[in-house]
Motif scaffolding. Structure first.
Motif, PDB file in Angstrom:
ATOM      1  N   UNK A   1       0.753  -1.287  -0.168  1.00  6.82           N
ATOM      2  CA  UNK A   1      -0.224  -0.162   0.233  1.00  6.82           C
ATOM      3  C   UNK A   1       1.462   1.372  -0.177  1.00  6.82           C
ATOM      4  N   UNK A   2       0.197   2.288  -0.412  1.00  8.03           N
ATOM      5  CA  UNK A   2       1.026   3.382  -0.853  1.00  8.03           C
ATOM      6  C   UNK A   2       1.195   4.021   0.963  1.00  8.03           C
ATOM      7  N   UNK A   3       2.482   4.414   1.373  1.00  3.62           N
ATOM      8  CA  UNK A   3       2.814   4.900   2.746  1.00  3.62           C
ATOM      9  C   UNK A   3       2.519   6.280   2.190  1.00  3.62           C
ATOM     10  N   UNK A   4       1.703   6.785   4.307  1.00  6.00           N
ATOM     11  CA  UNK A   4       1.411   8.142   3.782  1.00  6.00           C
ATOM     12  C   UNK A   4       2.886   8.627   4.025  1.00  6.00           C
ATOM     13  N   UNK A   5       3.757   8.398   3.511  1.00  9.37           N
ATOM     14  CA  UNK A   5       5.129   9.218   3.162  1.00  9.37           C
ATOM     15  C   UNK A   5       5.412   9.525   2.406  1.00  9.37           C
ATOM     16  N   UNK A   6       4.990   8.600   1.491  1.00 10.35           N
ATOM     17  CA  UNK A   6       5.051   8.741  -0.340  1.00 10.35           C
ATOM     18  C   UNK A   6       6.290   8.163  -0.190  1.00 10.35           C
ATOM     19  N   UNK A   7       7.118   7.675   0.205  1.00  8.91           N
ATOM     20  CA  UNK A   7       7.977   7.333  -0.219  1.00  8.91           C
ATOM     21  C   UNK A   7       8.620   5.682  -1.162  1.00  8.91           C
ATOM     22  N   UNK A   8       7.361   5.082  -0.964  1.00  9.15           N
ATOM     23  CA  UNK A   8       7.449   3.753  -2.581  1.00  9.15           C
ATOM     24  C   UNK A   8       6.618   5.098  -3.134  1.00  9.15           C
ATOM     25  N   UNK A   9       5.863   5.998  -3.781  1.00  6.54           N
ATOM     26  CA  UNK A   9       5.183   6.152  -4.143  1.00  6.54           C
ATOM     27  C   UNK A   9       5.624   5.694  -5.406  1.00  6.54           C
ATOM     28  N   UNK A  10       6.445   5.922  -6.334  1.00  6.66           N
ATOM     29  CA  UNK A  10       7.488   5.588  -6.800  1.00  6.66           C
ATOM     30  C   UNK A  10       6.781   4.014  -7.799  1.00  6.66           C
ATOM     31  N   UNK A  11       7.191   3.442  -7.047  1.00  8.30           N
ATOM     32  CA  UNK A  11       7.399   1.979  -7.097  1.00  8.30           C
ATOM     33  C   UNK A  11       5.944   1.554  -7.133  1.00  8.30           C
ATOM     34  N   UNK A  12       5.048   1.999  -6.188  1.00  5.48           N
ATOM     35  CA  UNK A  12       3.403   1.993  -6.174  1.00  5.48           C
ATOM     36  C   UNK A  12       2.580   2.502  -7.401  1.00  5.48           C
ATOM     37  N   UNK A  13       3.220   3.728  -7.711  1.00  4.75           N
ATOM     38  CA  UNK A  13       2.234   3.342  -9.654  1.00  4.75           C
ATOM     39  C   UNK A  13       2.699   2.778  -9.673  1.00  4.75           C
TER      40      UNK A  13
ATOM     41  N   UNK B   1       2.897   0.139 -10.228  1.00  6.20           N
ATOM     42  CA  UNK B   1       2.219  -1.693  -9.900  1.00  6.20           C
ATOM     43  C   UNK B   1       1.083  -1.034 -10.220  1.00  6.20           C
ATOM     44  N   UNK B   2       0.443  -0.228  -9.669  1.00  2.00           N
ATOM     45  CA  UNK B   2      -0.909  -0.002  -9.731  1.00  2.00           C
ATOM     46  C   UNK B   2      -1.330   0.466 -11.479  1.00  2.00           C
ATOM     47  N   UNK B   3       0.129   0.703 -12.398  1.00  6.39           N
ATOM     48  CA  UNK B   3      -0.295   0.818 -13.734  1.00  6.39           C
ATOM     49  C   UNK B   3      -0.993  -0.838 -14.072  1.00  6.39           C
ATOM     50  N   UNK B   4       0.031  -1.388 -14.156  1.00  7.46           N
ATOM     51  CA  UNK B   4       0.104  -2.569 -14.288  1.00  7.46           C
ATOM     52  C   UNK B   4      -1.113  -3.478 -14.273  1.00  7.46           C
ATOM     53  N   UNK B   5      -1.229  -3.088 -12.809  1.00  5.65           N
ATOM     54  CA  UNK B   5      -2.835  -3.797 -12.168  1.00  5.65           C
ATOM     55  C   UNK B   5      -3.998  -3.205 -13.105  1.00  5.65           C
ATOM     56  N   UNK B   6      -3.840  -2.267 -13.097  1.00 12.06           N
ATOM     57  CA  UNK B   6      -4.835  -1.443 -14.211  1.00 12.06           C
ATOM     58  C   UNK B   6      -4.518  -2.633 -15.554  1.00 12.06           C
ATOM     59  N   UNK B   7      -3.740  -2.423 -16.131  1.00  9.66           N
ATOM     60  CA  UNK B   7      -4.128  -2.515 -17.732  1.00  9.66           C
ATOM     61  C   UNK B   7      -4.192  -3.791 -17.849  1.00  9.66           C
ATOM     62  N   UNK B   8      -3.953  -4.694 -16.597  1.00  7.11           N
ATOM     63  CA  UNK B   8      -4.376  -6.412 -16.464  1.00  7.11           C
ATOM     64  C   UNK B   8      -5.565  -6.641 -16.411  1.00  7.11           C
ATOM     65  N   UNK B   9      -6.050  -5.232 -16.012  1.00 10.22           N
ATOM     66  CA  UNK B   9      -7.790  -5.798 -15.434  1.00 10.22           C
ATOM     67  C   UNK B   9      -8.235  -5.078 -16.366  1.00 10.22           C
ATOM     68  N   UNK B  10      -7.204  -4.211 -17.954  1.00 15.24           N
ATOM     69  CA  UNK B  10      -8.574  -3.682 -18.875  1.00 15.24           C
ATOM     70  C   UNK B  10      -9.148  -2.145 -18.100  1.00 15.24           C
ATOM     71  N   UNK B  11      -7.774  -1.789 -16.952  1.00 17.56           N
ATOM     72  CA  UNK B  11      -9.417  -0.445 -16.538  1.00 17.56           C
ATOM     73  C   UNK B  11      -7.872   0.604 -17.004  1.00 17.56           C
ATOM     74  N   UNK B  12      -7.021   0.644 -17.189  1.00 15.53           N
ATOM     75  CA  UNK B  12      -5.694   2.171 -17.415  1.00 15.53           C
ATOM     76  C   UNK B  12      -6.195   2.947 -17.870  1.00 15.53           C
ATOM     77  N   UNK B  13      -6.996   3.521 -18.951  1.00 17.77           N
ATOM     78  CA  UNK B  13      -7.574   4.184 -19.369  1.00 17.77           C
ATOM     79  C   UNK B  13      -8.896   4.888 -18.098  1.00 17.77           C
TER      80      UNK B  13
END
Length: 786
Positions: free
Chosen positions: A11-23, A25-37
């Motif tokens: 999960x995205x930490x509130x400090x944002x320290x893992x933000x770059x890897x988080x986005x 991961x999100x883009x990959x999962x959304x594209x896999x589910x056909x929700x990238x747009x």
């Protein structure tokens, strides 16, 4: 546990320290589910798809973020809000990643696998921040950080020609495993030791064993005795043949004097003193990578409210065109002054024509070198600029051509050019270089700065290639020096100086001198004494080492063909082994689009020199002056100019002093020539080198620093005048003795062409070196420009 099962990635930490890897991961999962747009601007996704995206996003948010964005139902809004909040992480992560990359060394890791893990962790962070790391970069990083004792091994790996980083690592892992096996075998049974006795082996009686041991060691004793005898005989022969201490001293002294370019690496006895150069820079009381008090000064070139807009003062029937002359940097001064001249005449400026016929023979036009659209738009409020003259009566309009004197003042332009412009409507000023006075109204001087430091931006292909060269230098070292060497045959021939090459040198340079009929011979010793000769590469290297730059410092050399080639450069490379140029850090294919054009290649050197931590110039041509002024405007980055007139005697007598004495004298004589704030008084020297009108002082910050320093000294009860001066240097002296401040001539504005004698062309003198020169021989006039 059910919530944990639903989380597919961290999960995205509130400090944002893992933000770059988080986005990612999100883009990959959304594209896999056909929700990238659903997280793209202007999407027309259904409410159901948006809801699915919101479920995924909220499931992978910190609880605090879920509460903060409780009312947000559109995934695009949530995505953009998170981006605004955390996208700055790139600016946080990137410097740390660059630092880690800079200090990543194979020799610091206990195993190859640990080094490999660190390599991929750092490169992943750099790539997430948009930095391009190639296999070549990774290979070079690995090769260059082998332990110093493994130089031969490093060379062997280089010769294998690995193309991919993974190939090298695989090879290293196998070698490491074999090495570990050998080390374990060695620990179990050291090399050369006898095998362990086999178990269950019957033992023989003690007296018999002693007898066998005596016979066993007899051959060994005989061998040792024979070797010892041979060594004694060898030492006796060497003692007989070796020269006496006096003869050895004489040989070293003679060897030192026979080679002009010899580098003193080992202690060499000269007149009772030892001249031995330490490998490090020594302990200094200053930061060699920054200028003292630079934080109190900044560039300021904005127009005041009283400076009228271009649309209010430009006359529709006045067009000014100029034809710049010389190399890249001489043309740059011409373009800068052309904008100011157009403003003085209240005329529309036609984009300048670059010189394509003179000594440099470069076919590049304005758009090949500079971003023309940015140039026009940035200056739109100051001067109206068009790309070409409009047609007149349906035909191409040919402007009236004329020339103006050098250092032409505002009154000069009004008296000489304006009447012609009113009559002809379109005028082209030819051979336009240094055709504007050094001293102008404050508003016009600030316009000069806006043109030079903001409007003249290099074209994108040059910028991208230049940034790549800078990045490759930064990958090698945190800091680097850029050296504008200017030791080409033409330069040396024109100087008339003697560089110790004997008859061969005089014949070679004399043949070049015959090109110029107006060039007369000078006394080489006199030229040297007066500081008119460029330092040799060896002298430049010795000066830098004396100023505190150790042998581990990386140097980028911007230079053309060096007279004497590698033989001349060898002493400098011995003093600074990390020696680079654009040809060594870029491939021929990468430089291909620029290599046939001298101005474009000069632009690449300009970018790398401008971005360097320290810039060193060995002459005072246009590139050196423009960069000196630019570096003052953008933060007073150190710019070193040799005080050649005074350094001459130190180099002449260096054989009769210790290194400590030599270094101390160099440091003393270079005060006032290091690019510190206010080294040169306002209004003195060439404006492009000393743009004092466009440099402002933050007096409030200076006062705060002074108060802070005073309170600190009071606390320790050590407040006195000397400590106060050490913390806060006075404006007049800037930390130097008054006698050390360079004497700059006050350039008067004249309305006559300044065709002066050769004596005014000083290479490292304290004047404005090439301003006053004019000649009927075009090649002679422009060859020194850059």
């Amino acid at each position: 546990m059910t919530n944990l099962a639903k989380i597919e990635f961290a999960a995205l930490d509130i400090s944002g320290k893992n933000y770059l890897s988080w986005i990612l991961d999100v883009e990959i999962h959304l594209d896999a589910d056909g929700l990238g747009n659903t997280i793209k601007e202007g999407n027309a996704e259904s409410a159901q798809n948006k809801a699915k995206t919101m479920i995924l996003l909220r499931r992978h948010l910190h609880d605090g973020l879920k509460v903060e964005y409780l009312t947000v139902k559109d995934p695009l809004i949530l995505w953009n809000n998170l981006k605004e909040m955390y996208d700055h992480q790139k600016t946080v992560i990137l410097p740390k990643a660059r630092y880690d990359w800079l200090h990543l060394r194979l020799q610091d890791f206990k195993s190859v696998s640990e080094y490999n893990s660190a390599m991929f962790r750092i490169t992943s962070q750099l790539k997430l921040c948009g930095q391009k790391i190639t296999y070549e970069d990774m290979l070079e990083k690995t090769y260059s950080t082998f332990h110093a004792n493994n130089v031969v091994l490093q060379t062997q790996y280089r010769e294998k020609g690995f193309k991919r980083y993974s190939e090298l690592i695989s090879f290293l892992l196998v070698a490491e495993q074999n090495n570990e096996l050998l080390m374990k075998n060695h620990e179990y049974r050291p090399t050369g030791s006898a095998p362990f006795p086999e178990p269950e082996r019957p033992t023989m009686p003690l007296p018999r064993r002693r007898k066998l041991q005596h016979h066993r060691f007899r051959p060994l004793l005989q061998v040792v005795s024979a070797v010892s005898a041979a060594l004694l005989i060898l030492f006796a022969i060497l003692s007989f043949l070796s020269p006496s201490p006096d003869e050895s001293e004489h040989f070293n002294l003679r060897r030192h004097h026979t080679s002009v370019n010899a580098v003193v690496q080992d202690p060499v006895t000269n007149g009772g003193y030892v001249f031995s150069i330490p490998s490090d820079g020594g302990k200094l009381d200053r930061d060699i990578w920054s200028s003292r008090n630079a934080k109190f000064f900044y560039g300021c070139s904005n127009a005041s409210a009283k400076f009228a807009k271009a649309e209010a003062v430009t006359h529709p029937s006045r067009y000014l065109a100029i034809a710049a002359s010389g190399g890249l940097n001489q043309q740059r001064t011409g373009i800068t002054d052309a904008v100011v001249a157009a403003r003085i005449l209240n005329a529309t400026l036609v984009v300048p024509i670059l010189d394509q016929k003179s000594f440099w023979k470069d076919a590049s036009n304005f758009t090949d070198i500079f971003d023309i659209d940015w140039f026009i738009s940035f200056l739109s409020k100051d001067v109206k600029i068009i790309k070409k003259l409009p047609k007149r009566g349906g035909r191409t309009w040919t402007p009236y051509t004329m020339r103006v004197p050098r250092k032409c003042s505002e009154r000069c332009y009004v008296n000489r050019v304006l009447p012609v412009l009113l009559k002809k409507n379109a005028v082209q000023l030819n051979k336009f270089d240094y055709r504007l006075a050094n001293k102008l109204d404050t508003e016009l001087q600030k316009l000069r700065c806006r043109v030079n430091y903001h409007a003249l931006k290099f074209a994108n292909p040059l910028l991208e290639m230049g940034k790549m060269l800078v990045q490759r230098m930064r990958m090698r070292s945190k800091h680097y020096i850029a050296l504008h060497l200017r030791f080409e045959p033409d330069m040396l021939a024109f100087s008339g100086c003697d560089y110790g090459g004997g008859e061969k040198e005089r014949n070679e340079l004399g043949a070049i001198q015959k090109r110029w009929k107006t060039l007369h011979k000078n006394n080489p010793d006199k030229e040297r004494r007066q500081g008119r000769c460029p330092l040799t590469p060896e002298e430049v290297g010795l000066m830098l080492r004396a100023l505190g730059y150790g042998s581990d410092v990386h140097i980028y050399v911007a230079s053309g063909e060096v007279y004497g080639g590698e033989e001349t450069l060898r002493p400098l490379k011995a003093l600074f082994p990390n020696f680079y140029s654009k040809d060594t850090i870029a491939t021929k294919e990468e430089l291909g689009p620029f290599s046939s054009f001298s101005s474009r290649m000069a632009a690449l050197d300009f970018i790398v020199c401008d971005e360097s931590d320290v810039f060193v110039t060995n002459n005072n041509g246009n590139m050196a002056r423009i960069l000196a002024g630019r570096r003052k405007y953008f933060g007073h980055k150190p710019t070193i100019r040799p005080n050649a007139k005074k350094l001459y005697r130190v180099f002449l007598g260096r054989n009769n002093m210790t290194w400590e004495e030599f270094a101390s004298r160099i440091r003393t004589l270079q005060r006032g020539f290091m690019g510190e704030p206010k080294e040169v008084r306002p209004g003195r020297g060439e404006f492009h080198e000393n743009p004092s009108t466009c440099i402002c002082e933050d007096s409030e910050a200076r006062e705060r620093e002074k108060v802070k320093a005073d309170s600190k000294h009071k606390k320790h009860r050590k407040l006195d005048d000397s400590s106060r001066k050490d913390v806060m240097v006075t404006d007049d002296q800037n930390g130097y003795e008054e006698n050390d401040v360079p004497e700059w001539p006050d350039l008067e504005d004249e309305e006559v062409d300044q065709s002066g004698p050769q004596e005014k062309l000083l290479y490292n003198a304290t004047g404005s070196d090439y301003d006053a020169f004019s000649s009927d021989e075009p090649e002679l006039e422009v060859m020194l420009s850059d």
